[in-house]
Scaffold this active site. Structure first.
Site, PDB file in Angstrom:
ATOM      1  N   HIS A 198      -2.020   1.956  -6.286  1.00  0.00           N
ATOM      2  CA  HIS A 198      -2.713   0.700  -5.966  1.00  0.00           C
ATOM      3  C   HIS A 198      -2.782  -0.240  -7.165  1.00  0.00           C
ATOM      4  O   HIS A 198      -3.000  -1.439  -6.992  1.00  0.00           O
ATOM      5  CB  HIS A 198      -4.123   1.008  -5.456  1.00  0.00           C
ATOM      6  CG  HIS A 198      -4.454   0.285  -4.189  1.00  0.00           C
ATOM      7  ND1 HIS A 198      -3.749   0.444  -3.012  1.00  0.00           N
ATOM      8  CD2 HIS A 198      -5.417  -0.633  -3.918  1.00  0.00           C
ATOM      9  CE1 HIS A 198      -4.263  -0.324  -2.073  1.00  0.00           C
ATOM     10  NE2 HIS A 198      -5.268  -0.998  -2.598  1.00  0.00           N
ATOM     11  N   ARG A 219       0.864  -1.170   0.000  1.00  0.00           N
ATOM     12  CA  ARG A 219       0.000   0.000   0.000  1.00  0.00           C
ATOM     13  C   ARG A 219       0.911   1.232   0.000  1.00  0.00           C
ATOM     14  O   ARG A 219       2.069   1.158   0.388  1.00  0.00           O
ATOM     15  CB  ARG A 219      -0.882   0.033   1.244  1.00  0.00           C
ATOM     16  CG  ARG A 219      -1.801  -1.180   1.419  1.00  0.00           C
ATOM     17  CD  ARG A 219      -2.601  -1.044   2.699  1.00  0.00           C
ATOM     18  NE  ARG A 219      -3.533  -2.148   2.910  1.00  0.00           N
ATOM     19  CZ  ARG A 219      -3.275  -3.219   3.653  1.00  0.00           C
ATOM     20  NH1 ARG A 219      -2.090  -3.324   4.272  1.00  0.00           N
ATOM     21  NH2 ARG A 219      -4.156  -4.183   3.800  1.00  0.00           N
ATOM     22  N   ARG A 238      -0.287  -2.891  -6.772  1.00  0.00           N
ATOM     23  CA  ARG A 238      -0.711  -3.869  -5.759  1.00  0.00           C
ATOM     24  C   ARG A 238      -1.716  -4.855  -6.359  1.00  0.00           C
ATOM     25  O   ARG A 238      -1.622  -6.060  -6.147  1.00  0.00           O
ATOM     26  CB  ARG A 238      -1.334  -3.126  -4.577  1.00  0.00           C
ATOM     27  CG  ARG A 238      -1.805  -4.001  -3.412  1.00  0.00           C
ATOM     28  CD  ARG A 238      -2.155  -3.087  -2.240  1.00  0.00           C
ATOM     29  NE  ARG A 238      -2.981  -3.728  -1.248  1.00  0.00           N
ATOM     30  CZ  ARG A 238      -2.523  -4.462  -0.227  1.00  0.00           C
ATOM     31  NH1 ARG A 238      -1.220  -4.648  -0.102  1.00  0.00           N
ATOM     32  NH2 ARG A 238      -3.344  -4.984   0.653  1.00  0.00           N
ATOM     33  N   HIS A 246      -4.367  -8.791   4.058  1.00  0.00           N
ATOM     34  CA  HIS A 246      -5.814  -8.718   4.227  1.00  0.00           C
ATOM     35  C   HIS A 246      -6.234  -9.511   5.465  1.00  0.00           C
ATOM     36  O   HIS A 246      -5.820 -10.662   5.630  1.00  0.00           O
ATOM     37  CB  HIS A 246      -6.541  -9.290   3.004  1.00  0.00           C
ATOM     38  CG  HIS A 246      -6.461  -8.413   1.804  1.00  0.00           C
ATOM     39  ND1 HIS A 246      -6.700  -8.868   0.525  1.00  0.00           N
ATOM     40  CD2 HIS A 246      -6.172  -7.089   1.678  1.00  0.00           C
ATOM     41  CE1 HIS A 246      -6.560  -7.869  -0.326  1.00  0.00           C
ATOM     42  NE2 HIS A 246      -6.239  -6.795   0.343  1.00  0.00           N
ATOM     43  N   TYR A 253      -9.834 -10.828  -6.536  1.00  0.00           N
ATOM     44  CA  TYR A 253      -8.833 -11.131  -7.562  1.00  0.00           C
ATOM     45  C   TYR A 253      -9.117 -12.459  -8.265  1.00  0.00           C
ATOM     46  O   TYR A 253      -8.575 -12.710  -9.328  1.00  0.00           O
ATOM     47  CB  TYR A 253      -7.439 -11.156  -6.939  1.00  0.00           C
ATOM     48  CG  TYR A 253      -7.038  -9.811  -6.397  1.00  0.00           C
ATOM     49  CD1 TYR A 253      -6.754  -8.752  -7.254  1.00  0.00           C
ATOM     50  CD2 TYR A 253      -6.968  -9.591  -5.031  1.00  0.00           C
ATOM     51  CE1 TYR A 253      -6.423  -7.506  -6.757  1.00  0.00           C
ATOM     52  CE2 TYR A 253      -6.623  -8.346  -4.523  1.00  0.00           C
ATOM     53  CZ  TYR A 253      -6.354  -7.309  -5.391  1.00  0.00           C
ATOM     54  OH  TYR A 253      -6.028  -6.082  -4.893  1.00  0.00           O
ATOM     55  N   LYS A 298      -1.963  -2.039   8.064  1.00  0.00           N
ATOM     56  CA  LYS A 298      -3.109  -1.469   8.774  1.00  0.00           C
ATOM     57  C   LYS A 298      -3.208  -2.045  10.178  1.00  0.00           C
ATOM     58  O   LYS A 298      -2.973  -3.232  10.389  1.00  0.00           O
ATOM     59  CB  LYS A 298      -4.400  -1.757   7.999  1.00  0.00           C
ATOM     60  CG  LYS A 298      -4.550  -0.941   6.720  1.00  0.00           C
ATOM     61  CD  LYS A 298      -5.901  -1.193   6.077  1.00  0.00           C
ATOM     62  CE  LYS A 298      -6.092  -0.324   4.839  1.00  0.00           C
ATOM     63  NZ  LYS A 298      -7.396  -0.569   4.193  1.00  0.00           N
TER      64      LYS A 298
END
Length: 219
Positions: free
Chosen positions: A165, A69, A168, A191, A200, A93
């Site tokens: 992004h 990210r 990514r 994630h 995806y 995150k």
């Protein structure tokens, strides 16, 4: 639906009318990705003899090689590098850490930048170990990363709207196309839920359909 369910569970209502209402199906938009050839073209178009050329190439190379990210990229620190083991440590995150392999090409671009450009930039300000620096020796902003990618994408005249992004998304897509397990891709992307990574698989299915149509005698 949630409100009526709450009333029913807490015995504030004798019926739950929400049960007969169908939920709206949310269609997730398939993200834009670049092909391997498009990424190679973009990277090869960067003039590393010009000011910030090595830095810009390394930024794009690492975004794609590691699927980072923007926030993870700009906060990368020298202490996060374990190049002898070909991995980097990323703070994602929620301050969650993960270890990501770094490809050989991404590693070469990173070392070229660290050895030849970063020392000059770091002397201009208090870098605090941050890897990618501005001309003033400060941490780069998210907007600067966007502008760097925009400038170099314009040079190759890609019709796609490329953002940080995008690399990514391309990272995840190319792994799945190569046969990587979805759980592994989830771990690499950081994630917390597999459902986030599953978008995806739609791209992967599209790719498989294209391959089938191209090569199968009855495609």
């Amino acid at each position: 639906k949630g409100f009526h369910k709450y009333l029913y569970i807490n015995e504030l209502s004798k019926i739950d009318p929400g049960k007969i209402i169908k939920s709206i199906k949310i269609i997730k938009k398939i993200p834009i990705t670049l092909s391997v050839e498009e990424i190679d073209l973009l990277l090869s178009s960067i003039d590393v003899t010009k000011s910030n050329g090595l830095r810009d190439k390394s930024i794009i190379s690492i975004l794609y090689s590691c699927g980072l990210r923007v926030s993870e990229l700009i906060n990368l620190n020298l202490t996060h590098l374990y190049l002898s083991e070909d991995v980097i440590r990323v703070i994602g995150k929620g301050r969650k850490e993960r270890i990501i392999p770094i490809g050989n090409k991404g590693k070469v671009d990173l070392i070229n930048y660290i050895d030849n450009i970063r020392p000059k930039l770091s002397r201009r300000g208090d870098s605090k170990g941050i890897i990618y620096l501005s001309n003033r020796g400060k941490i780069l902003s998210r907007k600067t990363i966007w502008n760097i990618i925009k400038v170099h994408n314009c040079k190759v005249a890609t019709s796609k709207r490329v953002s940080p992004h995008t690399f990514r998304h391309s990272f995840a897509t190319h792994l799945l196309e190569g046969g990587a397990d979805l759980r592994i891709v989830q771990e690499l992307l950081g994630h917390s839920s597999i459902s986030t990574t599953q978008i995806y698989t739609h791209i992967d299915k599209t790719y498989l359909k294209e391959i089938h149509k191209q090569f199968h005698p009855r495609g």
